[in-house]
Write an enzyme that holds these catalytic residues in place. Structure first.
Site, PDB file in Angstrom:
ATOM      1  N   PRO A 130       0.811  -1.224   0.000  1.00  0.00           N
ATOM      2  CA  PRO A 130       0.000   0.000   0.000  1.00  0.00           C
ATOM      3  C   PRO A 130       0.847   1.279   0.000  1.00  0.00           C
ATOM      4  O   PRO A 130       0.496   2.251  -0.661  1.00  0.00           O
ATOM      5  CB  PRO A 130      -0.827  -0.134   1.285  1.00  0.00           C
ATOM      6  CG  PRO A 130      -0.967  -1.620   1.473  1.00  0.00           C
ATOM      7  CD  PRO A 130       0.326  -2.216   0.989  1.00  0.00           C
ATOM      8  N   ILE A 159      -2.274  -7.664  -6.022  1.00  0.00           N
ATOM      9  CA  ILE A 159      -1.584  -8.901  -6.399  1.00  0.00           C
ATOM     10  C   ILE A 159      -2.471  -9.742  -7.326  1.00  0.00           C
ATOM     11  O   ILE A 159      -3.497 -10.296  -6.906  1.00  0.00           O
ATOM     12  CB  ILE A 159      -1.161  -9.704  -5.146  1.00  0.00           C
ATOM     13  CG1 ILE A 159      -0.352  -8.794  -4.201  1.00  0.00           C
ATOM     14  CG2 ILE A 159      -0.370 -10.950  -5.538  1.00  0.00           C
ATOM     15  CD1 ILE A 159       0.832  -8.065  -4.837  1.00  0.00           C
ATOM     16  N   GLU A 244       9.420 -10.262 -16.907  1.00  0.00           N
ATOM     17  CA  GLU A 244       8.009  -9.891 -16.767  1.00  0.00           C
ATOM     18  C   GLU A 244       7.638  -8.842 -17.813  1.00  0.00           C
ATOM     19  O   GLU A 244       6.636  -8.971 -18.520  1.00  0.00           O
ATOM     20  CB  GLU A 244       7.766  -9.334 -15.352  1.00  0.00           C
ATOM     21  CG  GLU A 244       6.412  -8.655 -15.194  1.00  0.00           C
ATOM     22  CD  GLU A 244       6.138  -8.161 -13.761  1.00  0.00           C
ATOM     23  OE1 GLU A 244       6.912  -8.495 -12.846  1.00  0.00           O
ATOM     24  OE2 GLU A 244       5.137  -7.453 -13.573  1.00  0.00           O
ATOM     25  N   ARG A 245       8.459  -7.794 -17.924  1.00  0.00           N
ATOM     26  CA  ARG A 245       8.119  -6.704 -18.859  1.00  0.00           C
ATOM     27  C   ARG A 245       8.123  -7.206 -20.299  1.00  0.00           C
ATOM     28  O   ARG A 245       7.285  -6.803 -21.104  1.00  0.00           O
ATOM     29  CB  ARG A 245       9.107  -5.542 -18.696  1.00  0.00           C
ATOM     30  CG  ARG A 245       8.905  -4.826 -17.389  1.00  0.00           C
ATOM     31  CD  ARG A 245       9.759  -3.585 -17.216  1.00  0.00           C
ATOM     32  NE  ARG A 245       9.449  -2.990 -15.929  1.00  0.00           N
ATOM     33  CZ  ARG A 245      10.331  -2.777 -14.945  1.00  0.00           C
ATOM     34  NH1 ARG A 245      11.607  -3.048 -15.125  1.00  0.00           N
ATOM     35  NH2 ARG A 245       9.936  -2.266 -13.802  1.00  0.00           N
ATOM     36  N   GLN A 346     -13.256   4.313 -31.469  1.00  0.00           N
ATOM     37  CA  GLN A 346     -13.718   5.405 -32.335  1.00  0.00           C
ATOM     38  C   GLN A 346     -14.264   4.855 -33.660  1.00  0.00           C
ATOM     39  O   GLN A 346     -15.307   5.283 -34.141  1.00  0.00           O
ATOM     40  CB  GLN A 346     -12.545   6.376 -32.583  1.00  0.00           C
ATOM     41  CG  GLN A 346     -12.963   7.733 -33.082  1.00  0.00           C
ATOM     42  CD  GLN A 346     -13.832   8.490 -32.078  1.00  0.00           C
ATOM     43  OE1 GLN A 346     -13.817   8.201 -30.889  1.00  0.00           O
ATOM     44  NE2 GLN A 346     -14.623   9.424 -32.570  1.00  0.00           N
ATOM     45  N   GLY A 349     -17.662   3.505 -33.266  1.00  0.00           N
ATOM     46  CA  GLY A 349     -18.707   4.467 -32.884  1.00  0.00           C
ATOM     47  C   GLY A 349     -19.401   4.042 -31.599  1.00  0.00           C
ATOM     48  O   GLY A 349     -18.771   3.497 -30.693  1.00  0.00           O
ATOM     49  N   GLY A 350     -20.722   4.236 -31.531  1.00  0.00           N
ATOM     50  CA  GLY A 350     -21.492   3.921 -30.323  1.00  0.00           C
ATOM     51  C   GLY A 350     -21.446   2.447 -29.965  1.00  0.00           C
ATOM     52  O   GLY A 350     -21.514   2.086 -28.784  1.00  0.00           O
ATOM     53  N   GLY A 374       5.677  -1.707 -13.238  1.00  0.00           N
ATOM     54  CA  GLY A 374       6.430  -0.447 -13.248  1.00  0.00           C
ATOM     55  C   GLY A 374       5.759   0.493 -14.225  1.00  0.00           C
ATOM     56  O   GLY A 374       5.553   0.136 -15.386  1.00  0.00           O
ATOM     57  N   SER A 376       4.853   3.817 -16.721  1.00  0.00           N
ATOM     58  CA  SER A 376       5.580   4.398 -17.866  1.00  0.00           C
ATOM     59  C   SER A 376       6.687   5.333 -17.380  1.00  0.00           C
ATOM     60  O   SER A 376       7.784   5.362 -17.945  1.00  0.00           O
ATOM     61  CB  SER A 376       4.618   5.205 -18.747  1.00  0.00           C
ATOM     62  OG  SER A 376       3.724   4.343 -19.384  1.00  0.00           O
TER      63      SER A 376
HETATM   64  C1  LIG Z   1      -4.492  -4.694 -12.173  1.00  0.00           C
HETATM   65  C2  LIG Z   1      -3.159  -4.609 -11.495  1.00  0.00           C
HETATM   66  C3  LIG Z   1      -2.397  -5.756 -11.344  1.00  0.00           C
HETATM   67  C4  LIG Z   1      -1.181  -5.707 -10.654  1.00  0.00           C
HETATM   68  N1  LIG Z   1      -0.494  -6.873 -10.409  1.00  0.00           N
HETATM   69  C5  LIG Z   1       0.560  -6.856  -9.554  1.00  0.00           C
HETATM   70  C6  LIG Z   1       1.158  -8.077  -9.109  1.00  0.00           C
HETATM   71  O1  LIG Z   1       0.769  -9.171  -9.532  1.00  0.00           O
HETATM   72  N2  LIG Z   1       2.172  -8.009  -8.213  1.00  0.00           N
HETATM   73  C7  LIG Z   1       2.636  -6.820  -7.721  1.00  0.00           C
HETATM   74  O2  LIG Z   1       3.543  -6.837  -6.904  1.00  0.00           O
HETATM   75  N3  LIG Z   1       2.096  -5.640  -8.139  1.00  0.00           N
HETATM   76  C8  LIG Z   1       1.065  -5.630  -9.024  1.00  0.00           C
HETATM   77  N4  LIG Z   1       0.484  -4.447  -9.430  1.00  0.00           N
HETATM   78  C9  LIG Z   1       0.996  -3.189  -8.890  1.00  0.00           C
HETATM   79  C10 LIG Z   1       1.693  -2.285  -9.910  1.00  0.00           C
HETATM   80  O3  LIG Z   1       2.929  -2.818 -10.280  1.00  0.00           O
HETATM   81  C11 LIG Z   1       1.779  -0.888  -9.263  1.00  0.00           C
HETATM   82  O4  LIG Z   1       0.461  -0.358  -9.268  1.00  0.00           O
HETATM   83  C12 LIG Z   1       2.742   0.028  -9.975  1.00  0.00           C
HETATM   84  O5  LIG Z   1       4.071  -0.402  -9.805  1.00  0.00           O
HETATM   85  C13 LIG Z   1       2.631   1.484  -9.477  1.00  0.00           C
HETATM   86  O6  LIG Z   1       2.617   1.574  -8.085  1.00  0.00           O
HETATM   87  P1  LIG Z   1       1.468   2.453  -7.370  1.00  0.00           P
HETATM   88  O7  LIG Z   1       0.174   2.005  -7.908  1.00  0.00           O
HETATM   89  O8  LIG Z   1       1.679   2.403  -5.915  1.00  0.00           O
HETATM   90  O9  LIG Z   1       1.696   3.932  -7.898  1.00  0.00           O
HETATM   91  P2  LIG Z   1       2.735   5.064  -7.315  1.00  0.00           P
HETATM   92  O10 LIG Z   1       4.092   4.484  -7.178  1.00  0.00           O
HETATM   93  O11 LIG Z   1       2.091   5.654  -6.116  1.00  0.00           O
HETATM   94  O12 LIG Z   1       2.723   6.081  -8.500  1.00  0.00           O
HETATM   95  C14 LIG Z   1       1.706   7.081  -8.700  1.00  0.00           C
HETATM   96  C15 LIG Z   1       2.149   7.952  -9.875  1.00  0.00           C
HETATM   97  O13 LIG Z   1       3.383   8.625  -9.535  1.00  0.00           O
HETATM   98  C16 LIG Z   1       4.364   8.349 -10.523  1.00  0.00           C
HETATM   99  N5  LIG Z   1       5.690   8.292  -9.905  1.00  0.00           N
HETATM  100  C17 LIG Z   1       6.074   7.594  -8.814  1.00  0.00           C
HETATM  101  N6  LIG Z   1       7.384   7.777  -8.583  1.00  0.00           N
HETATM  102  C18 LIG Z   1       7.848   8.591  -9.563  1.00  0.00           C
HETATM  103  C19 LIG Z   1       9.134   9.144  -9.888  1.00  0.00           C
HETATM  104  N7  LIG Z   1      10.223   8.867  -9.167  1.00  0.00           N
HETATM  105  N8  LIG Z   1       9.224   9.955 -10.973  1.00  0.00           N
HETATM  106  C20 LIG Z   1       8.124  10.232 -11.722  1.00  0.00           C
HETATM  107  N9  LIG Z   1       6.888   9.743 -11.470  1.00  0.00           N
HETATM  108  C21 LIG Z   1       6.759   8.928 -10.412  1.00  0.00           C
HETATM  109  C22 LIG Z   1       3.968   6.997 -11.102  1.00  0.00           C
HETATM  110  O14 LIG Z   1       4.546   6.786 -12.371  1.00  0.00           O
HETATM  111  C23 LIG Z   1       2.453   7.150 -11.144  1.00  0.00           C
HETATM  112  O15 LIG Z   1       2.078   7.880 -12.272  1.00  0.00           O
HETATM  113  C24 LIG Z   1      -0.705  -4.468 -10.166  1.00  0.00           C
HETATM  114  C25 LIG Z   1      -1.452  -3.299 -10.372  1.00  0.00           C
HETATM  115  C26 LIG Z   1      -2.669  -3.363 -11.005  1.00  0.00           C
HETATM  116  C27 LIG Z   1      -3.472  -2.091 -11.156  1.00  0.00           C
END
Ligand SMILES: Cc1cc2nc3c(=O)[nH]c(=O)nc-3n(C[C@H](O)[C@H](O)[C@H](O)COP(=O)(O)OP(=O)(O)OC[C@H]3O[C@@H](n4cnc5c(N)ncnc54)[C@H](O)[C@@H]3O)c2cc1C
Length: 396
Positions: A130, A159, A244-245, A346, A349-350, A374, A376
């Protein structure tokens, strides 16, 4: 001299068999499954029967003994029907079990990997917390040694597969004062483990792929559930993120391809102003952009996978070209995927706004690929870091 971008006969057969399964078994269930947000029962058993649960795993574990190119190909061809379920399969087979395969002891692997390949076991990987998302190294889940056990306290959020998993690989701080050098890797069975609780998270996209918040409350694990060496979790985590990526780029690729195919078909059938809408230049422009975007995404992802397969270690992590290539592949696939899906809506359409049309699911699912594995922003930071490392001397 040739420079071959063609798949082999064996790869084509793999592509055909997975796509055929996706369209015959998966597709008829998807609209309802998406609405109720339930993963189809027997998904992993089905894939086990198809023989694609352990594409990159050695045959002694029940795998196919192929590589990351073929793994990517499998995820792309599930993703053509369901981006979300391609992610669920990838989270289990690559994030969790492949990471385990690369780092666990032979004895540990012989117990769990055959069950992963048959589909009996579903896996998940816990990094995110969290309060520790992008800054994963600041994780606060602790594993404190007490006799021959570790006592785990903390939580992991978002997760994938946690609500249905039989096996969870996760990272925790074993020596919190050492920061990233005090992180270790553990595994356990969430279905039978005391002191572990999982809540399903509601999402508007990637529905059918179950996502959970996992809480550890004085959870006791035997010391034998440590994977790899004590305090060496960071290398496992970062090299795992590379594969993974690369392979999860396939989820976006599958959706991109499907968006193009569905849009092409729809644009030929839909008549307005007395002509199929494909006759209009602004529709053709979108289709041309979608095609160009898909092909660019495809070769970025497959070239990264192919480079990974060519390495002796088949792994990356901080300070490697593969780290840069993997981050770039998913960065490009993610951002191009959201654009292509928006164009597909797009063109429809609808009708594209209605859940009956599969493009609506692709649109909702694609956004995840700007965030998961991670964001973008973080991928750009990795690419820039690795460019500064070698001044792009390798030209990779
Ligand atoms: C559907 C789903 C499935 C997922 N599955 C998994 C899984 O199986 N296991 C797991 O471990 N995780 C999982 N994740 C977690 C996912 O990897 C994280 O949500 C992600 O890494 C971003 O972390 P956060 O959501 O806490 O966002 P934050 O880290 O709070 O980021 C919020 C915003 O701030 C930006 N930000 C943060 N730091 C910087 C910086 N230094 N410079 C510029 N911008 C920054 C981020 O890019 C983002 O736009 C999942 C997420 C989702 C939504």
């Amino acid at each position: 001299m040739s420079f071959n971008f063609e798949f082999s006969e064996e790869q084509r057969m793999l592509e055909d068999s997975v796509y055929k399964w996706s369209t015959t078994w998966l597709e008829p269930q998807m609209e309802h499954a998406y609405e109720v947000d339930e993963m189809p029962a027997n998904l992993f058993i089905e894939l086990g029967n198809l023989g694609v649960n352990g594409v990159a795993f050695e045959e002694k574990y029940g795998g196919v003994g192929l590589g990351y190119v073929e793994t990517l190909l499998v995820y792309e061809n599930i993703g053509r029907v369901s981006n979300a379920l391609a992610m669920t399969v990838g989270a289990s087979q690559t994030l969790c079990f492949d990471n385990f395969r690369r780092n666990a002891s032979e004895a540990q692997k012989m117990v769990y990997l055959p069950k992963a390949c048959s589909g009996e076991y579903i896996g998940c990987l816990g990094i995110t917390e969290p309060n520790s998302g992008s800054d994963a190294m600041s994780m606060s889940t602790k594993a404190i040694k007490k006799g021959d056990k570790y006592i785990i306290n903390g939580s992991k959020i978002f997760i994938t597969n946690a609500p249905v998993a039989d096996f969870m690989l996760f990272y925790a701080k074993t020596e919190p004062e050492k920061g990233p050098h005090g992180i270790s890797t553990f595994y356990f069975n969430p279905k039978t483990q005391k002191g572990c609780f999982c809540e399903k998270i509601k999402k508007w996209g990637m529905r059918t792929s179950p996502t959970g918040l996992v809480t550890f409350d004085d959870m006791e694990l035997p010391e034998g559930n440590l994977v790899g060496q004590l305090n060496k979790g960071v290398a496992i985590l970062t090299s795992g993120l590379c594969t993974e990526r690369i392979t999860l780029s396939g989820c976006s690729l599958g959706s991109q391809r499907s968006c193009l195919e569905l849009s092409l078909k729809y644009a030929k059938e839909r008549v307005q102003f007395g002509k199929p809408i494909i006759a209009f230049q602004s529709i053709q422009e979108k289709l041309a952009n979608m095609y160009t975007g898909y092909l660019s995404s495809k070769w970025m992802a497959y070239s990264a996978a192919s480079y990974c397969d060519s390495l002796m270690t088949k792994s990356g992590g901080k300070g490697t070209d593969l780290d840069r290539m993997a981050a770039a592949a998913l960065l490009y696939c993610g951002e191009m995927g959201t654009k292509i899906a928006a164009d597909a809506i797009q063109i429809h359409g609808g009708y594209g706004y209605c859940t009956e049309y599969p493009v609506s699911r692709h649109y909702l699912d694609q956004k995840l690929w700007d965030i998961g594995a991670g964001t973008s922003e973080i991928r750009r930071m990795i690419i820039a870091r690795e460019l500064m490392r070698d001044d792009f001397q390798s030209a990779r």
